[in-house]
Motif scaffolding. Structure first.
Motif, mmCIF file in Angstrom:
data_model
loop_
_atom_site.group_PDB
_atom_site.id
_atom_site.type_symbol
_atom_site.label_atom_id
_atom_site.label_comp_id
_atom_site.label_asym_id
_atom_site.label_seq_id
_atom_site.Cartn_x
_atom_site.Cartn_y
_atom_site.Cartn_z
ATOM 1 N N THR A 42 8.962 16.825 40.486
ATOM 2 C CA THR A 42 9.082 18.510 39.616
ATOM 3 C C THR A 42 10.946 18.298 40.057
ATOM 4 O O THR A 42 11.063 19.459 40.841
ATOM 5 C CB THR A 42 8.333 19.126 39.664
ATOM 6 N N LYS A 95 5.290 22.603 40.307
ATOM 7 C CA LYS A 95 6.070 22.083 42.035
ATOM 8 C C LYS A 95 4.854 21.678 42.615
ATOM 9 O O LYS A 95 5.346 21.142 43.845
ATOM 10 C CB LYS A 95 7.621 22.876 42.626
ATOM 11 N N MET A 106 17.903 27.299 31.194
ATOM 12 C CA MET A 106 15.812 28.232 31.247
ATOM 13 C C MET A 106 16.470 29.313 30.644
ATOM 14 O O MET A 106 18.029 29.962 30.800
ATOM 15 C CB MET A 106 15.610 28.527 32.762
ATOM 16 N N CYS A 108 11.599 27.866 29.593
ATOM 17 C CA CYS A 108 12.048 26.532 30.741
ATOM 18 C C CYS A 108 11.757 25.399 30.462
ATOM 19 O O CYS A 108 11.014 24.644 29.756
ATOM 20 C CB CYS A 108 12.235 26.597 31.952
ATOM 21 N N ILE A 117 13.427 21.456 37.474
ATOM 22 C CA ILE A 117 13.597 21.849 36.213
ATOM 23 C C ILE A 117 14.510 21.730 36.002
ATOM 24 O O ILE A 117 16.090 21.703 36.142
ATOM 25 C CB ILE A 117 12.998 23.524 36.714
ATOM 26 N N TYR A 171 11.045 20.434 31.847
ATOM 27 C CA TYR A 171 10.331 19.953 33.367
ATOM 28 C C TYR A 171 10.450 18.712 32.994
ATOM 29 O O TYR A 171 9.589 17.884 32.425
ATOM 30 C CB TYR A 171 9.773 20.500 34.577
ATOM 31 N N GLU A 202 6.853 28.723 37.744
ATOM 32 C CA GLU A 202 7.681 27.188 38.180
ATOM 33 C C GLU A 202 7.170 26.934 39.277
ATOM 34 O O GLU A 202 6.699 25.588 40.223
ATOM 35 C CB GLU A 202 8.879 27.342 38.028
#
Length: 247
Positions: free
Chosen positions: A139, A123, A149, A34, A141, A36, A119
């Motif tokens: 944050t 955060k 993702m 993923c 994503i 961010y 993830e």
């Protein structure tokens, strides 16, 4: 489209393996991925009066350093994970504290569950480090359509054995090599969410014709001798699977 499909096979060119060979392994093979973006907000002001400002640059620096601990100190060292910060941007003045710092990057894990843990901790660290420095941290994503993702590619053990058997029969035992795990993402993983499958590499390395670069290199050139080999492998993989199933 995949309703009623019971097995799915894919191959990907591999510039590290010679033309006429394949490489594969069972289990995790490509990472869950993923992307961010983090924004840390402070309070702008003149650089000569730092006590009147809230400096997001310092908060971002501590945050980025703290994030490095997530892969080195919070997870089993035998688990393959990546947390990379790939850019950072703030103000453009030499005498003013910027109001906001933004940075971003990518998270990767050889298990989809491991990616979810990264993830969550990303955060938490961003919010905590920002608060320590009197800032606020958020944050995001990133998601579809631009940055979906990707789950991990996990090769089915039974189908992996089938591919190796086909490779040995068609190419010879010495042409079937062990595969390597890589931290790149691969959208074949989405098919595997619905159908057991296996992805294997097919060698294209041939220094005589210049087939030595990866598919994402601007100098990529494929040894076209691989084309009939790949077609035969796909055909034999399907035919032998179906004949074995119905036997």
């Amino acid at each position: 489209v995949l309703n009623g499909v019971e097995a799915i096979f894919a191959m990907h060119v591999d510039c590290q393996k010679p033309t006429g060979s394949i490489a594969a392994h069972a289990g995790p093979t490509h990472a869950a991925v993923c992307f961010y973006v983090v924004k840390i907000e402070g309070k702008t002001g003149n650089a000569e009066t730092p006590h009147l400002n809230v400096d997001p640059v310092v908060a971002a620096a501590f945050t980025i350093l703290a994030l490095q601990q997530l892969t080195s100190r919070e997870d089993d060292p035998l688990h393959s994970q990546v947390l990379s910060v790939t850019y950072i941007k703030a103000g453009n003045s030499t005498d003013t504290t910027p109001p906001v710092v933004e940075f971003g990057g990518t998270l990767r894990s050889l298990t989809t569950e491991g990616l979810y843990r990264l993830e969550k901790r990303l955060k938490e660290v961003v919010e905590g480090q920002a608060a320590v420095h009197r800032c606020t941290g958020v944050t995001e994503i990133l998601g579809a359509p631009s940055h979906p993702m990707y789950p991990a590619v996990v090769n089915d053990e039974r189908l992996h054995e089938h591919v190796e058997n086909v490779g040995r029969s068609l190419l010879g035992p010495d042409k079937v090599k062990p595969g390597e795990k890589i931290m790149a993402g691969e959208d074949f993983a989405f098919y595997q969410q619905l159908v057991p499958g296996v992805m294997f590499g097919i060698g294209i390395r041939n220094e005589k014709v210049g087939s030595v670069h990866s598919a994402h290199n601007p100098h990529f050139f494929v040894d076209e001798d691989v084309l009939p080999i790949g077609a035969a492998l796909h055909t034999a993989t399907a035919e032998m699977y179906l004949s074995g199933r119905s036997a």
